[in-house]
Write an enzyme that holds these catalytic residues in place. Structure first.
Site, PDB file in Angstrom:
ATOM      1  N   HIS A 267       0.696  -1.210   0.168  1.00  0.00           N
ATOM      2  CA  HIS A 267       0.118   0.026   0.098  1.00  0.00           C
ATOM      3  C   HIS A 267       0.649   1.256   0.041  1.00  0.00           C
ATOM      4  O   HIS A 267       0.487   2.414   0.245  1.00  0.00           O
ATOM      5  CB  HIS A 267      -0.955  -0.090   1.215  1.00  0.00           C
ATOM      6  CG  HIS A 267      -1.928  -0.873   1.166  1.00  0.00           C
ATOM      7  ND1 HIS A 267      -3.211  -0.896   0.562  1.00  0.00           N
ATOM      8  CD2 HIS A 267      -2.047  -2.302   1.716  1.00  0.00           C
ATOM      9  CE1 HIS A 267      -3.859  -1.660   0.820  1.00  0.00           C
ATOM     10  NE2 HIS A 267      -3.177  -3.122   1.678  1.00  0.00           N
TER      11      HIS A 267
ATOM     12  N   LYS B 163      -7.861  14.286   4.608  1.00  0.00           N
ATOM     13  CA  LYS B 163      -7.040  12.998   4.376  1.00  0.00           C
ATOM     14  C   LYS B 163      -5.873  13.254   5.468  1.00  0.00           C
ATOM     15  O   LYS B 163      -5.907  14.396   6.280  1.00  0.00           O
ATOM     16  CB  LYS B 163      -6.311  12.961   3.252  1.00  0.00           C
ATOM     17  CG  LYS B 163      -5.428  14.022   2.567  1.00  0.00           C
ATOM     18  CD  LYS B 163      -5.185  13.885   1.171  1.00  0.00           C
ATOM     19  CE  LYS B 163      -5.881  14.121   0.028  1.00  0.00           C
ATOM     20  NZ  LYS B 163      -6.190  13.024  -0.607  1.00  0.00           N
ATOM     21  N   ARG B 164      -5.255  12.179   5.895  1.00  0.00           N
ATOM     22  CA  ARG B 164      -4.055  12.309   6.812  1.00  0.00           C
ATOM     23  C   ARG B 164      -3.109  13.401   6.223  1.00  0.00           C
ATOM     24  O   ARG B 164      -3.133  13.582   5.133  1.00  0.00           O
ATOM     25  CB  ARG B 164      -3.179  11.049   6.711  1.00  0.00           C
ATOM     26  CG  ARG B 164      -3.822   9.664   7.686  1.00  0.00           C
ATOM     27  CD  ARG B 164      -3.947  10.255   9.274  1.00  0.00           C
ATOM     28  NE  ARG B 164      -2.820  10.507   9.879  1.00  0.00           N
ATOM     29  CZ  ARG B 164      -2.582   9.443  10.795  1.00  0.00           C
ATOM     30  NH1 ARG B 164      -3.222   8.450  10.917  1.00  0.00           N
ATOM     31  NH2 ARG B 164      -1.420   9.277  11.431  1.00  0.00           N
TER      32      ARG B 164
ATOM     33  N   LYS C 240       1.474  14.565   0.781  1.00  0.00           N
ATOM     34  CA  LYS C 240      -0.071  14.865   0.233  1.00  0.00           C
ATOM     35  C   LYS C 240      -0.238  16.376  -0.074  1.00  0.00           C
ATOM     36  O   LYS C 240      -1.374  16.653  -0.860  1.00  0.00           O
ATOM     37  CB  LYS C 240      -1.263  14.223   1.067  1.00  0.00           C
ATOM     38  CG  LYS C 240      -1.250  12.893   1.443  1.00  0.00           C
ATOM     39  CD  LYS C 240      -2.028  12.358   2.557  1.00  0.00           C
ATOM     40  CE  LYS C 240      -2.039  10.788   2.656  1.00  0.00           C
ATOM     41  NZ  LYS C 240      -2.600  10.160   1.845  1.00  0.00           N
TER      42      LYS C 240
ATOM     43  N   THR D 176      -8.194   6.651  -1.911  1.00  0.00           N
ATOM     44  CA  THR D 176      -9.647   6.308  -2.154  1.00  0.00           C
ATOM     45  C   THR D 176     -10.729   7.462  -1.816  1.00  0.00           C
ATOM     46  O   THR D 176     -11.599   7.426  -2.289  1.00  0.00           O
ATOM     47  CB  THR D 176      -9.796   5.173  -1.006  1.00  0.00           C
ATOM     48  OG1 THR D 176      -9.478   5.490   0.227  1.00  0.00           O
ATOM     49  CG2 THR D 176      -9.325   3.890  -1.658  1.00  0.00           C
TER      50      THR D 176
ATOM     51  N   LYS E 154     -14.509   8.674  -3.467  1.00  0.00           N
ATOM     52  CA  LYS E 154     -15.752   8.945  -2.635  1.00  0.00           C
ATOM     53  C   LYS E 154     -16.216  10.450  -3.140  1.00  0.00           C
ATOM     54  O   LYS E 154     -17.479  10.546  -3.433  1.00  0.00           O
ATOM     55  CB  LYS E 154     -15.471   9.042  -1.062  1.00  0.00           C
ATOM     56  CG  LYS E 154     -15.090   7.670  -0.526  1.00  0.00           C
ATOM     57  CD  LYS E 154     -14.111   7.818   0.666  1.00  0.00           C
ATOM     58  CE  LYS E 154     -13.514   6.620   1.044  1.00  0.00           C
ATOM     59  NZ  LYS E 154     -12.701   6.590   2.093  1.00  0.00           N
TER      60      LYS E 154
HETATM   61  C1  26V Z   1       2.495   1.594   7.898  1.00  0.00           C
HETATM   62  C2  26V Z   1       2.777   1.413   9.277  1.00  0.00           C
HETATM   63  C3  26V Z   1       4.337   1.459   9.748  1.00  0.00           C
HETATM   64  C4  26V Z   1       4.469   0.753  11.343  1.00  0.00           C
HETATM   65  C5  26V Z   1       3.390   1.447  11.852  1.00  0.00           C
HETATM   66  C6  26V Z   1       1.887   1.507  11.599  1.00  0.00           C
HETATM   67  C7  26V Z   1       1.849   1.402   9.962  1.00  0.00           C
HETATM   68  C8  26V Z   1       0.540   1.902   9.648  1.00  0.00           C
HETATM   69  C9  26V Z   1       0.423   1.984   8.268  1.00  0.00           C
HETATM   70  C10 26V Z   1       1.214   1.997   7.539  1.00  0.00           C
HETATM   71  C11 26V Z   1       1.239   1.952   6.279  1.00  0.00           C
HETATM   72  C12 26V Z   1       0.215   2.722   5.631  1.00  0.00           C
HETATM   73  C13 26V Z   1      -0.167   2.683   4.130  1.00  0.00           C
HETATM   74  C14 26V Z   1      -1.288   3.340   3.677  1.00  0.00           C
HETATM   75  O1  26V Z   1      -2.161   3.559   4.663  1.00  0.00           O
HETATM   76  N1  26V Z   1      -1.439   3.428   2.529  1.00  0.00           N
HETATM   77  C15 26V Z   1      -2.529   4.030   1.933  1.00  0.00           C
HETATM   78  O2  26V Z   1      -3.428   2.927   1.221  1.00  0.00           O
HETATM   79  C16 26V Z   1      -4.725   3.103   0.940  1.00  0.00           C
HETATM   80  C17 26V Z   1      -5.249   1.990   0.214  1.00  0.00           C
HETATM   81  O3  26V Z   1      -4.668   1.283  -0.402  1.00  0.00           O
HETATM   82  C18 26V Z   1      -4.084   3.789  -0.573  1.00  0.00           C
HETATM   83  O4  26V Z   1      -5.326   4.373  -1.266  1.00  0.00           O
HETATM   84  C19 26V Z   1      -3.408   5.158  -0.040  1.00  0.00           C
HETATM   85  O5  26V Z   1      -2.882   5.750  -1.290  1.00  0.00           O
HETATM   86  C20 26V Z   1      -2.232   4.541   0.729  1.00  0.00           C
HETATM   87  O6  26V Z   1      -1.378   5.910   0.996  1.00  0.00           O
END
Ligand code: 26V
Length: 857
Positions: free
Chosen positions: A362, A562-563, A568, A670, A674
């Protein structure tokens, strides 16, 4: 299907009222008139739940008796949003509920907004998992979701005079009627300890001496699918908690005075890690990941053996999807269980493991690629570490044969390197399919991030573009737009979203355009009410201030939610705001569209730069909204504490959706989908799924594309040819806005001034070895500015605007998670739909009727 008659609706609502009264008396000891909002909400949910239980049981029984191949979706994060309204809609109970509320003297809004939603995720990845659950259930795919039941979800964000404050999210303050604790299904997870080689077994397997033992308690949540008839399937979302088991408490350590250590395993599922980058090396996080993997796997095995006598069909019957690398330790654990508990030979176990597992990536941000310290990993998970060593040895040996004399390549591809365990490498080699989440993203994975793996396993890489559930994000969030659509093309789109393309026939129809604008106006009005009430800003001690918005629904609603992340580029939007403000001051009389700019989103607690960007927006907000001239044309609002239910209010009201990440950095996005489904026009870079949305909507109806392409960005990076300073000095409009960060134009005190200066320096000076303006904000500013002028020009022609908007909605057919889940089922899981067996359903219904005390037999 025939619509139910008035008599039936009346009878059903009478039954529901009786059940509510029954629960109120038998659980709370109250009669209806005395019940407070909490009690009424709970009794109402309990009454509604009964209908759900029937289909839930029938679904489980159907899948069990048919012994179907099943997918298990493992995710550390879920963001389901509120359940009640979605469940009412999927039960097609709106009319009945309307009558019940009338008969019991309560209001729908009070009821549904009473629910406190689970915030068990950070952002896109968690929300995607929940959209997937919705579509799996709707498509009747044999499936189960696994996750963790964090006691505290993602922090509640407050913004005190521009400063983000994090407060604990107490979502379990009151009883949660949507979860079912399953004591009989609890499982033991073992960590730490010393592995001892078992004698007299062919494979190298280990027993664990003196481990830490943790009980994992499952809580099940029913996820309802939508069906035009009443045979909807219900998928289980099973969340593990370590909280509820007294055995987790380590008495010896407590007695030795180490309260913190004694409680560590009871508190394992206490908090969600509130960041989507930089969480490596955190002990509890690794324990959490293992807890999810181990408990879910044991559960999968238990379920498998309830239908099978031996292990031989496991590789055929079981599919496991890992949502990013977070549950990837499962690969080692599955190998361990197959070889140790089921005597499968290593080679065969490896085949089964690969066959079963799929990995979704992701993110391309290297900072977010998980890598654990080897020593920590070995200490917490000694047996799994040994397995990984062996997997890696086999893998590297194979590489050395294939690429003799290329030790560098072996090092790059190895799982264990530099003292780290690289979870992405483990995930790729342990899966049969690896997928990116949009075409561009998958191409970049293949060409850059995972290039050497792609060379080695070209067939392993597939793309599956994300989607969203149009049922929550369009039908439920925007009922007026949903009926606008249904009036024109019927209701078939609710189940089959590809039918939405037929809406294009109405885009040029003036009556439809006018009605669309009226729907949009009503959504904007609803959002304004929210902004003037709950969504107000706070002063420096946290007290809510008046909203201070001067504009009304005639203004262009321009939204970025968004975050908060540098990539971003909320900063790009903020700079544009400064420019607009300066232009208005210069010439307030020039005719321009009135604009309400709305932001919302959380910054990771430790992400200083992101917090500073929030602060900047808040400074601009104060300046602009308080300026008696500017505030007639431009207003700014930062809505604190973004979460699913707020998104459901904000997104339908947008005219413009801001999807402005640096090209090549947003895996998919995503939110972009929406907004577009809700008739907003996208101001967007060629990034993530924006590219495919443009292709589907067609260039003709996608007017606001801007910015450098991902190739151009890569080129500037590799050639080191980007000169932020030259762009700054070469564009007086831009320079004046950037200078506002450095001179005290916006800051009202020293601390603010220091913060904003940091932004100025990040754009123009290199620091800690990194280049200025790493996210190419200045690079894209000019084309962003130009496109925003076009936005204003088009907005002056409302009917034309509406035509564009209707075409945007009509072009979104591909972006439902129903389509995404069908693709996962075809390309990765080889899974087919398994509808409820009508006989089973009838039998369960009969058993229910017979047992129902509120029905006179
Ligand atoms: C990484 C980590 C690292 C360790 C600690 C906790 C943690 C939590 C999440 C992540 C990765 C986050 C990646 C993420 O949210 N990616 C998003 O995924 C969406 C669904 O596929 C996508 O639409 C977004 O573009 C993308 O940023």
């Amino acid at each position: 299907m025939n619509e139910p008659t008035q008599d039936i609706l009346e009878a059903e609502s009478d039954v529901l009222v009786r059940k509510i009264k029954h629960y109120l008396i038998t659980i709370f000891g109250r009669v209806l008139e005395e019940a407070d909002a909490d009690e009424y909400y709970l009794a109402f949910c309990y009454a509604m739940r009964e209908k759900i239980m029937i289909n839930w049981q029938a679904t489980a029984e159907t899948w069990l008796t048919r012994d179907v191949r099943t997918v298990y979706y493992l995710s550390m994060e879920y963001l389901p949003g509120r359940f009640l309204n979605n469940n009412i809609m999927n039960l097609k109970n709106q009319e009945v509920v309307g009558r019940v509320l009338k008969k019991t003297g309560r209001a729908l809004h009070d009821l549904v907004s009473h629910e406190y939603e689970p915030n068990l995720g950070n952002g896109g990845l968690g929300r995607l998992a929940s959209c997937f659950m919705d579509s799996l259930a709707t498509l009747k795919m044999p499936a189960r979701g696994y996750g963790l039941r964090y006691q505290y979800g993602l922090f509640e964000q407050q913004i005190w005079d521009g400063v983000q404050i994090e407060k604990p999210d107490l979502w379990l303050r009151t009883e949660n009627p949507w979860e079912f604790r399953r004591d009989l299904r609890k499982l033991m997870v073992k960590l730490c300890g010393t592995p001892i080689r078992s004698p007299n077994v062919p494979e190298e397997v280990y027993d664990l001496v003196d481990p830490e033992e943790v009980w994992a308690m499952p809580y099940d949540i029913p996820i309802l699918g939508y069906s035009p008839t009443n045979d909807f399937a219900v998928v289980t979302l099973r969340l593990w908690s370590t909280k509820e088991s007294p055995r987790n408490f380590q008495l010896q350590r407590y007695n030795a005075g180490r309260l913190d250590q004694a409680a560590e395993n009871t508190t394992l599922t206490d908090v969600l890690y509130p960041s989507d980058v930089h969480e490596t090396g955190r002990r509890i996080r690794l324990k959490q990941e293992f807890l999810l993997a181990s408990a879910s796997l044991q559960d999968i095995f238990r379920y498998y053996f309830s239908r099978n006598k031996d292990i031989s069909a496991f590789g055929d019957k079981v599919r496991i999807q890992i949502n990013d690398t977070h549950p990837a330790v499962l690969i080692a654990e599955l190998m361990r269980m197959l070889t140790k508990h089921f005597n499968v030979a290593w080679k065969q176990a490896w085949e089964i493991t690969q066959n079963c597992t799929g990995y979704t990536n992701h993110t391309l941000m290297t900072e977010a690629l998980e890598a654990w310290d080897q020593n920590l990993f070995r200490y917490l998970l000694p047996r799994q570490y040994k397995i990984i060593e062996r997997i890696n040895l086999d893998f590297c040996t194979m590489l050395r044969t294939k690429y003799p004399n290329d030790e560098d390549r072996v090092r790059r591809m190895s799982v264990l390197e530099n003292g780290q365990v690289r979870m992405a490498n483990l995930s790729i080699i342990g899966s049969h399919k690896v997928n990116g989440v949009a075409e561009l993203h998958t191409e970049i994975l293949k060409a850059r991030a995972f290039r050497e793996f792609y060379e080695l396993y070209p067939d392993r890489f597939v793309n599956i573009t994300n989607g969203v559930t149009h049922r929550r994000w369009l039908r439920n969030a925007n009922p007026d737009l949903a009926s606008f659509i249904s009036k024109r093309i019927g209701t078939g789109w609710i189940q089959d979203f590809s039918q939405i393309s037929r809406l294009a026939e109405f885009a040029a129809d003036e009556e439809s355009q006018k009605q669309f604008l009226e729907v949009k106006r009503a959504c904007k009005s609803h959002l304004l009410d929210f902004l003037n009430d709950e969504g107000r800003p706070r002063d420096a001690v946290g007290k809510q201030l008046p909203a201070n918005l001067k504009l009304d629904t005639s203004a262009l609603f321009d939204i970025q939610v968004k975050r908060v992340h540098e990539y971003k580029r909320q900063l790009l939007k903020a700079l544009h705001l400064i420019v607009r403000y300066q232009e208005i001051l210069e010439n307030p009389f020039v005719a321009r569209a009135k604009r309400l700019v709305i932001f919302s989103g959380k910054a990771a607690a430790s992400y200083e730069m992101a917090k500073t960007i929030i602060r900047l927006i808040s400074c601009i907000d104060k300046k602009v909204n308080n300026d008696p001239v500017a505030n007639q044309l431009l207003n700014v609002a930062y809505v604190e504490n973004y979460f699913v239910s707020r998104a459901e209010i904000i997104i339908p009201a947008a005219d413009v959706s801001e999807q402005i990440s640096t090209a090549g950095m947003e895996a998919s996005g995503t939110g972009n989908m929406k907004f577009s489904m809700n008739g907003a026009l996208t101001v967007g870079t060629e990034d993530g799924a924006n590219v495919e949305m443009r292709q589907a909507i067609t260039d003709a109806w996608w007017p606001f594309r801007f910015g450098a392409s991902s190739e151009e960005i890569t080129d500037m990076r590799t050639k080191n040819s980007y000169r932020a300073w030259d762009l700054y000095t070469g564009n007086s409009r831009l320079k004046r806005a950037v200078d506002a960060l450095r001179y005290r134009t916006l800051a009202t005190h020293d601390i603010e001034h220091q913060s904003l200066s940091a932004l100025y320096y990040s754009l123009l000076e290199s620091s800690w070895g990194s280049q200025p303006d790493r996210y190419f904000v200045l690079k894209d500013f000019d084309s962003y500015y130009t496109v925003q002028k076009r936005v204003e020009a088009l907005y002056q022609m409302p009917l034309k605007w509406a035509e564009y908007a209707i075409h945007n909605i009509a072009g979104m057919g591909k972006f439902s998670t129903d389509r995404a889940i069908s693709e996962y089922s075809n390309k990765i899981w080889d899974l087919t739909s398994a509808p409820l067996d009508p006989e089973i359903l009838e039998r369960v219904r009969a058993a229910y009727r017979e047992s129902d005390p509120t029905v006179v037999q």
